[in-house]
Design an enzyme around this catalytic site. Structure first.
Site, PDB file in Angstrom:
ATOM      1  N   LYS A 232       0.707  -1.410  -0.103  1.00  0.00           N
ATOM      2  CA  LYS A 232       0.034  -0.003  -0.296  1.00  0.00           C
ATOM      3  C   LYS A 232       0.794   1.364  -0.046  1.00  0.00           C
ATOM      4  CE  LYS A 232      -4.344  -1.613   1.364  1.00  0.00           C
ATOM      5  NZ  LYS A 232      -5.665  -1.687   2.116  1.00  0.00           N
TER       6      LYS A 232
ATOM      7  N   LYS B  62      -5.346 -10.599  -5.900  1.00  0.00           N
ATOM      8  CA  LYS B  62      -6.698 -10.445  -5.078  1.00  0.00           C
ATOM      9  C   LYS B  62      -7.697  -9.753  -5.554  1.00  0.00           C
ATOM     10  CE  LYS B  62      -7.204  -8.387  -1.245  1.00  0.00           C
ATOM     11  NZ  LYS B  62      -7.219  -7.548   0.100  1.00  0.00           N
TER      12      LYS B  62
ATOM     13  N   LYS C 141     -11.271  -3.943  -3.666  1.00  0.00           N
ATOM     14  CA  LYS C 141     -12.153  -2.876  -3.969  1.00  0.00           C
ATOM     15  C   LYS C 141     -11.080  -1.545  -4.697  1.00  0.00           C
ATOM     16  CE  LYS C 141     -12.934  -2.113   0.590  1.00  0.00           C
ATOM     17  NZ  LYS C 141     -11.823  -2.347   1.490  1.00  0.00           N
TER      18      LYS C 141
HETATM   19  N1  AQP Z   1     -10.337 -11.068  -2.295  1.00  0.00           N
HETATM   20  C1  AQP Z   1     -10.575 -11.580  -1.014  1.00  0.00           C
HETATM   21  N2  AQP Z   1     -10.615 -12.912  -0.677  1.00  0.00           N
HETATM   22  C2  AQP Z   1     -10.895 -13.316   0.395  1.00  0.00           C
HETATM   23  N3  AQP Z   1     -11.204 -12.446   1.403  1.00  0.00           N
HETATM   24  C3  AQP Z   1     -10.940 -11.209   1.309  1.00  0.00           C
HETATM   25  N4  AQP Z   1     -11.176 -10.167   2.045  1.00  0.00           N
HETATM   26  C4  AQP Z   1     -10.905  -9.104   1.433  1.00  0.00           C
HETATM   27  N5  AQP Z   1     -10.691  -9.201   0.039  1.00  0.00           N
HETATM   28  C5  AQP Z   1     -10.546 -10.553  -0.167  1.00  0.00           C
HETATM   29  C6  AQP Z   1     -11.149 -10.258   3.478  1.00  0.00           C
HETATM   30  O1  AQP Z   1     -12.157  -9.181   3.731  1.00  0.00           O
HETATM   31  C7  AQP Z   1     -12.034  -8.791   5.249  1.00  0.00           C
HETATM   32  C8  AQP Z   1     -12.077  -7.439   5.454  1.00  0.00           C
HETATM   33  O2  AQP Z   1     -11.076  -6.844   4.518  1.00  0.00           O
HETATM   34  P1  AQP Z   1     -10.688  -5.317   4.816  1.00  0.00           P
HETATM   35  O3  AQP Z   1     -11.914  -4.528   5.131  1.00  0.00           O
HETATM   36  O4  AQP Z   1      -9.242  -5.300   5.363  1.00  0.00           O
HETATM   37  O5  AQP Z   1     -10.705  -5.160   3.196  1.00  0.00           O
HETATM   38  P2  AQP Z   1      -9.572  -5.307   2.385  1.00  0.00           P
HETATM   39  O6  AQP Z   1      -8.659  -6.455   2.521  1.00  0.00           O
HETATM   40  O7  AQP Z   1      -8.620  -3.819   2.349  1.00  0.00           O
HETATM   41  O8  AQP Z   1     -10.242  -5.197   1.041  1.00  0.00           O
HETATM   42  P3  AQP Z   1      -9.618  -4.823  -0.120  1.00  0.00           P
HETATM   43  O9  AQP Z   1     -10.634  -5.035  -1.155  1.00  0.00           O
HETATM   44  O10 AQP Z   1      -8.629  -5.457  -0.605  1.00  0.00           O
HETATM   45  O11 AQP Z   1      -9.213  -3.360  -0.005  1.00  0.00           O
HETATM   46  P4  AQP Z   1      -8.298  -2.536  -0.618  1.00  0.00           P
HETATM   47  O12 AQP Z   1      -8.215  -2.522  -1.863  1.00  0.00           O
HETATM   48  O13 AQP Z   1      -8.145  -1.250  -0.021  1.00  0.00           O
HETATM   49  O14 AQP Z   1      -6.728  -3.425  -0.276  1.00  0.00           O
HETATM   50  C9  AQP Z   1     -10.722  -9.352   5.721  1.00  0.00           C
HETATM   51  O15 AQP Z   1     -10.840 -10.513   6.435  1.00  0.00           O
HETATM   52  C10 AQP Z   1     -10.155  -9.830   4.358  1.00  0.00           C
HETATM   53  O16 AQP Z   1      -9.231 -10.965   4.552  1.00  0.00           O
END
Ligand code: AQP
Length: 341
Positions: free
Chosen positions: A119, A202, A205
């Protein structure tokens, strides 16, 4: 863990940073509901808004996304009576314990976190200090409830190991057996849902391409279109999972099918062996719409009454604080801070 017996308690959270994906649903939310319904644990679930602001969030969007995330939890099956459902910033003990953990964790530990490296990237001088310290706040989220189990997607495994290191170091430094060594729960067919455009990334979002993900707010036509256009290859599906070893995009669609249908990936491949994607994709699209549409419809219904969502979150925060306040007071006491007196 040492000799202390901790109440079986689950904690997990999701950031209200907008754009909930199928990855959040299959990797996290579904497990949250299963663990609530198992009845074996006290379950505590949180919108981690303090984590969200480690990168820029528009204030109005953050408020809206926090309520939308609360609606997602409830629409997906979290019952605010059986689970404690609340918003992180309404329980100040998270940030208070995080400060203590900032003083326990080492700079080197934080610097090794792959999420920090991904990040902050090459621009780490400009990243917020909060983004660097993110895992210490996450450890505080979990340990302020003495949570014993944390369901998450695969991407959070390293942060959970760091939570265990922080608990262990705190216990060693102060010669106590106070914080549990939490167990990660990373299980099921979809612990890592991949991008629909690139099977090595992965589903996320923040991917610039909306076609790479299925959003929980997508309508039926959009879901079908995204699955139809998902990257695959010209080969038919093989008859064993081994045959998908070097076909990550195909494997991802099989895993998504398995997770949505409640089957194992082995069962899906046995049923679909020999099919072309022209046949498999419409079946997957139909299944995805069948599972996602009722949740997004219920989210829209709940979002129409913001006051009710705020009431649920306020009540959840009260219940969370009943657990958090005494644990923080005891932590202060162990550390030698007079604040709790
Ligand atoms: N692709 C994924 N597969 C399985 N689990 C996932 N999680 C997120 N993406 C996947 C799980 O969702 C929970 C919450 O995640 P978060 O709020 O930390 O969101 P994140 O991981 O930041 O989601 P993003 O979409 O990946 O956001 P960005 O793009 O900002 O990095 C966690 O339990 C996570 O494992």
């Amino acid at each position: 863990m040492g000799d202390t017996a901790f109440t079986p308690r689950v904690f997990s959270g999701i950031q209200p940073s907008g754009g909930l994906t199928l990855g959040n649903y299959l990797g996290a939310m579904r497990r949250f509901v299963e663990m609530q319904d198992a009845g074996t644990y006290e379950t505590i679930y949180c919108m981690v808004d303090l984590h969200a602001i480690t990168v820029w969030q528009e204030p109005d969007a953050l408020r809206k996304n926090t309520r939308e995330l609360a609606a997602f939890f409830i629409a997906a099956g979290i019952d605010p009576e059986r689970s404690i459902l609340f918003n992180q910033s309404q329980v100040p003990e998270h940030a208070q314990l995080a400060w203590i953990f900032n003083c326990v964790a080492r700079m080197g530990w934080m610097g090794r976190m792959t999420q920090w490296k991904d990040k902050a990237g090459k621009n780490s001088e400009n990243a917020s200090l909060g983004l660097f310290a993110y895992p210490a706040l996450m450890a505080a989220d979990i340990l302020i409830y003495h949570a014993t189990h944390v369901p998450v997607g695969e991407d959070q495994k390293q942060h959970l190991e760091l939570t265990r290191d922080i608990a262990q170091k705190f216990n060693n430094d102060f010669k106590v057996d106070f914080f549990p060594i939490t167990e990660p729960v990373i299980e099921g067919a979809a612990t890592r849902v991949m991008s629909l455009r690139d099977g090595s990334k992965k589903m996320s979002k923040s991917d610039p391409s909306d076609m790479s993900r299925i959003n929980m707010s997508d309508d039926a036509d959009t879901i079908a279109k995204k699955i139809r256009k998902a990257k695959t290859d010209p080969e038919p599906l093989p008859d064993t999972l081994d045959g998908l070893k070097d076909r990550p995009e195909a494997r991802n669609l099989v895993d998504i099918y398995a997770a949505l249908s409640g089957m194992t990936a082995e069962q899906v491949i046995a049923d679909a062996a020999g099919q072309q994607f022209g046949q498999f994709k419409p079946a997957l699209a139909e299944l995805a719409v069948e599972k996602i549409a009722p949740i997004s419809a219920e989210m829209r219904r709940l979002m129409a009454d913001e006051a009710e969502i705020d009431r649920i979150l306020a009540r959840g925060a009260e219940r969370a604080r009943e657990i958090a306040i005494p644990i923080l007071a005891k932590t202060y006491d162990i550390v030698g801070l007079l604040g709790a007196r």
